[in-house]
Design an enzyme around this catalytic site. Structure first.
Site, mmCIF file in Angstrom:
data_model
loop_
_atom_site.group_PDB
_atom_site.id
_atom_site.type_symbol
_atom_site.label_atom_id
_atom_site.label_comp_id
_atom_site.label_asym_id
_atom_site.label_seq_id
_atom_site.Cartn_x
_atom_site.Cartn_y
_atom_site.Cartn_z
ATOM 1 N N HIS A 1 0.819 -1.229 0.000
ATOM 2 C CA HIS A 1 0.000 0.000 0.000
ATOM 3 C C HIS A 1 0.851 1.278 0.000
ATOM 4 O O HIS A 1 0.615 2.199 -0.775
ATOM 5 C CB HIS A 1 -0.933 -0.028 1.206
ATOM 6 C CG HIS A 1 -1.821 -1.232 1.185
ATOM 7 N ND1 HIS A 1 -2.612 -1.561 0.098
ATOM 8 C CD2 HIS A 1 -2.012 -2.217 2.086
ATOM 9 C CE1 HIS A 1 -3.263 -2.686 0.345
ATOM 10 N NE2 HIS A 1 -2.925 -3.096 1.532
ATOM 11 N N CYS B 1 -8.004 -6.232 4.894
ATOM 12 C CA CYS B 1 -9.333 -6.154 5.531
ATOM 13 C C CYS B 1 -10.307 -7.115 4.847
ATOM 14 O O CYS B 1 -11.306 -7.525 5.413
ATOM 15 C CB CYS B 1 -9.876 -4.734 5.459
ATOM 16 S SG CYS B 1 -9.661 -4.025 3.840
HETATM 17 C C1 LIG Z 1 -5.814 -8.697 8.221
HETATM 18 C C2 LIG Z 1 -5.533 -7.220 8.166
HETATM 19 C C3 LIG Z 1 -6.593 -6.318 8.057
HETATM 20 C C4 LIG Z 1 -6.346 -4.947 7.990
HETATM 21 N N1 LIG Z 1 -7.406 -4.077 7.869
HETATM 22 C C5 LIG Z 1 -7.157 -2.741 7.786
HETATM 23 C C6 LIG Z 1 -8.248 -1.824 7.628
HETATM 24 O O1 LIG Z 1 -9.422 -2.228 7.571
HETATM 25 N N2 LIG Z 1 -7.961 -0.504 7.556
HETATM 26 C C7 LIG Z 1 -6.673 -0.036 7.632
HETATM 27 O O2 LIG Z 1 -6.470 1.177 7.561
HETATM 28 N N3 LIG Z 1 -5.599 -0.894 7.785
HETATM 29 C C8 LIG Z 1 -5.841 -2.228 7.863
HETATM 30 N N4 LIG Z 1 -4.789 -3.101 8.014
HETATM 31 C C9 LIG Z 1 -3.422 -2.551 8.135
HETATM 32 C C10 LIG Z 1 -2.850 -2.319 6.731
HETATM 33 O O3 LIG Z 1 -2.971 -3.495 5.971
HETATM 34 C C11 LIG Z 1 -1.384 -1.923 6.859
HETATM 35 O O4 LIG Z 1 -1.315 -0.727 7.582
HETATM 36 C C12 LIG Z 1 -0.769 -1.746 5.461
HETATM 37 O O5 LIG Z 1 -0.673 -2.988 4.828
HETATM 38 C C13 LIG Z 1 0.613 -1.094 5.525
HETATM 39 O O6 LIG Z 1 1.083 -1.015 4.213
HETATM 40 P P1 LIG Z 1 2.662 -0.961 3.921
HETATM 41 O O7 LIG Z 1 2.824 -0.897 2.456
HETATM 42 O O8 LIG Z 1 3.273 0.088 4.778
HETATM 43 O O9 LIG Z 1 3.247 -2.323 4.497
HETATM 44 P P2 LIG Z 1 2.963 -3.830 4.086
HETATM 45 O O10 LIG Z 1 1.566 -3.984 3.668
HETATM 46 O O11 LIG Z 1 3.500 -4.657 5.215
HETATM 47 O O12 LIG Z 1 3.879 -4.068 2.782
HETATM 48 C C14 LIG Z 1 5.282 -4.058 2.855
HETATM 49 C C15 LIG Z 1 5.809 -4.661 1.558
HETATM 50 O O13 LIG Z 1 7.237 -4.599 1.574
HETATM 51 C C16 LIG Z 1 7.747 -5.809 1.089
HETATM 52 N N5 LIG Z 1 9.088 -5.947 1.675
HETATM 53 C C17 LIG Z 1 9.429 -5.845 2.988
HETATM 54 N N6 LIG Z 1 10.765 -5.954 3.126
HETATM 55 C C18 LIG Z 1 11.289 -6.141 1.862
HETATM 56 C C19 LIG Z 1 12.605 -6.319 1.351
HETATM 57 N N7 LIG Z 1 13.688 -6.330 2.138
HETATM 58 N N8 LIG Z 1 12.754 -6.484 0.007
HETATM 59 C C20 LIG Z 1 11.668 -6.467 -0.823
HETATM 60 N N9 LIG Z 1 10.394 -6.293 -0.374
HETATM 61 C C21 LIG Z 1 10.212 -6.130 0.942
HETATM 62 C C22 LIG Z 1 6.762 -6.881 1.529
HETATM 63 O O14 LIG Z 1 6.838 -8.017 0.668
HETATM 64 C C23 LIG Z 1 5.424 -6.129 1.385
HETATM 65 O O15 LIG Z 1 4.845 -6.340 0.112
HETATM 66 C C24 LIG Z 1 -5.013 -4.474 8.060
HETATM 67 C C25 LIG Z 1 -3.939 -5.374 8.156
HETATM 68 C C26 LIG Z 1 -4.198 -6.743 8.207
HETATM 69 C C27 LIG Z 1 -3.046 -7.695 8.302
#
Ligand SMILES: Cc1cc2nc3c(=O)[nH]c(=O)nc-3n(C[C@H](O)[C@H](O)[C@H](O)COP(=O)(O)OP(=O)(O)OC[C@H]3O[C@@H](n4cnc5c(N)ncnc54)[C@H](O)[C@@H]3O)c2cc1C
Ligand SMILES: NC(=O)c1ccc[n+]([C@@H]2O[C@H](COP(=O)([O-])OP(=O)(O)OC[C@H]3O[C@@H](n4cnc5c(N)ncnc54)[C@H](O)[C@@H]3O)[C@@H](O)[C@H]2O)c1
Length: 446
Positions: free
Chosen positions: A12, A44
């Site tokens: 995201h 979610c």
């Molecule tokens: C079941 C569930 C339900 C949720 N529901 C909600 C909701 O209803 N509303 C809401 O606001 N939030 C919700 N969340 C929280 C939301 O999903 C997270 O806040 C969001 O995914 C954060 O996004 P991000 O991109 O920061 O991190 P992440 O989604 O953790 O993505 C990180 C990415 O980085 C990649 N990565 C990490 N390290 C490396 C590396 N060294 N090399 C290459 N790639 C790497 C991973 O593969 C991953 O694709 C929910 C979470 C879960 C688990």
């Protein structure tokens, strides 16, 4: 204008940064690496899928390697960034075939997210002990639920994910026990009067609540059979752990300044880390919390998207400051809707505010409306000294989700409870009351 930007993580936060760069800075050469085989999975949707409220996962993705490459990015999936040399500004990667590569950058955006907390307990390696984060986790649970011998599910953790999954597994026809070491559910986001309403909703729908219990071990032969806590033993054919997430900061540990609470990358209002050419966004980074007027860690998709946009503009040379966040969130369990923003009264007091709350309960619409009318409970938390609104919580069977945005803006703009008392809110009997619960709660504030 930088020539080369690298984004590590394309979920995201990373996708928001990539789209912002691709849509606004055509001359920038942007490359992203993601260790996963898919991106943009809406976590979610997992509970909705397991609970049969959606028929499948197709609508739970909004981006892909193909979409981003179609806009001009270079996207390497199933490719892990194993290290970063922040001095010579080079990232080192290993792809699925084990090939090592290195890529120089001018600006780097870390969007490496979070990983589920996994308690180190005896029995964790038994079959049918599950974590929930990735699409793959959801697909595995769905596939396993085809086995009708899985009758009892224990969900460990009664935060947002745990409560949503408890409903999902019950809807899926399983017997559910919801375990939490805290004395109620959703305790990080709501005050007790709201948590108790959610507790009642869960137990009214057959969920067995096991609060103030600490899981000590799991028991079984190949497959998990029991969850043993410090108070009871529960039969369980599947155990789901949703006991929180920790920021994934392996790449910058010790090289970038980190948040004292949990090690998330410390960032400023431009999402810049302690190294000017390195930005951090989403679950791996801190945000500025307007309610506490300080740095905080709030892992939400909403913060991931906004911080990704902000970092992308700043990395491309356009200064853009975050307005800060309030941690607005919501949950809907069998139609009981709860929304909150900012601080609960309990958290405000714990943080040292001279906090008070004004509560009110009333019908959503005028009393003479003969159908589709619902009770709403509201709490507004404010600082008695500054009069600043610090937080709000609402609960109803009615869709009260829009109301929380008003309080999110109020916290961001430092609106006082006194300013809210006579704030212009319209009246139409189809929607609300002339003396509506927002006005009445504010008028009643001491
Ligand atoms: C079941 C569930 C339900 C949720 N529901 C909600 C909701 O209803 N509303 C809401 O606001 N939030 C919700 N969340 C929280 C939301 O999903 C997270 O806040 C969001 O995914 C954060 O996004 P991000 O991109 O920061 O991190 P992440 O989604 O953790 O993505 C990180 C990415 O980085 C990649 N990565 C990490 N390290 C490396 C590396 N060294 N090399 C290459 N790639 C790497 C991973 O593969 C991953 O694709 C929910 C979470 C879960 C688990
Ligand atoms: N509707 C939404 O906005 C929504 C939905 C799902 C997830 N999310 C976000 O995703 C993130 C992860 O959610 P989550 O539910 O995993 O975390 P959470 O922090 O919301 O809840 C974790 C729960 O586990 C409990 N816990 C911790 N350690 C435990 C232990 N050893 N034994 C028993 N209980 C234990 C805690 O008391 C807490 O209630 C959060 O940031 C959440 O805000 C948001």
């Amino acid at each position: 204008m930088p020539k080369k930007i690298i984004v590590i993580g394309a979920n995201h936060a990373g996708t928001a940064a990539l789209n912002t760069i691709l849509d606004n800075y055509k001359d920038v050469d942007v490359t992203a690496f993601d260790a996963n085989s898919n991106i943009s999975f809406l976590g979610c949707g997992m509970a909705l899928w397991i609970g049969g409220q959606i028929s499948g996962p197709d609508g739970l993705f909004y981006s892909s390697k193909e979409i981003l490459e179609g806009k001009g990015a270079k996207i390497y999936m199933e490719t892990s960034v194993n290290s970063v040399d922040f001095d010579s500004k080079v990232v080192y990667t290993k792809d699925a075939a084990g090939k090592d590569c290195e890529y120089p950058y001018d600006k780097l955006i870390l969007a490496t997210g979070s990983t589920p907390v996994g308690p180190q307990l005896p029995g964790m390696s038994l079959e049918n002990v599950q974590f929930v984060k990735l699409y793959q986790n959801a697909a595995e649970v769905i596939e396993k639920l085809g086995d009708t011998s899985i009758k009892k599910v224990a969900v460990v953790g009664a935060g947002y994910i745990g409560v949503e999954l408890a409903e999902a597994f019950q809807r899926n026809g399983r017997e559910v026990t919801l375990i939490d070491c805290a004395d109620t559910c959703l305790s990080a986001y709501y005050d007790d009067m709201f948590c108790k309403r959610m507790e009642k909703q869960l137990s009214d729908h057959g969920i067995h609540l096991a609060f103030e219990e600490k899981v000590e071990r799991l028991e079984g032969n190949e497959k998990v059979e029991k969850v043993v806590t410090d108070k009871h033993t529960y039969d369980a054919d599947m155990v789901i752990f949703c006991v929180g997430f920790r920021p994934n900061t392996k790449l910058g540990n010790g090289q970038l300044k980190q948040f004292h609470n949990n090690g998330a990358y410390l960032t400023d209002l431009m999402q810049q880390t302690s190294r000017p050419d390195v930005y951090a966004v989403g679950d791996c980074a801190t945000v500025y919390n307007n309610a506490i007027e300080d740095t905080d860690y709030i892992a939400l998709a909403t913060n991931a998207v906004r911080s990704g946009i902000i970092a992308a503009h700043n990395a491309c040379g356009t200064e853009l400051k975050s307005p800060g966040v309030q941690g607005s969130n919501g949950i809907s369990i069998w139609g009981l809707n709860m929304v909150s923003t900012g601080l609960s009264l309990e958290r405000a007091k714990k943080l040292g505010f001279d906090a008070a709350a004004t509560d009110y309960e009333d019908w959503q619409k005028a009393g003479f409306m003969e159908k589709d009318n619902y009770k709403v409970v509201i709490r507004i938390v404010y600082d008695k000294k500054t009069r600043r609104i610090l937080g709000a919580q609402l609960c109803s069977d009615y869709d009260i989700s829009m109301a929380i945005h008003l309080f999110s803006m109020a916290i961001q703009e430092k609106v006082t409870i006194d300013k809210l008392k006579l704030f212009d809110l319209f009246f139409l009997p189809h929607f609300n009351q002339p003396y509506n619960y927002i006005t009445m709660a504010a008028l009643n504030a001491e």
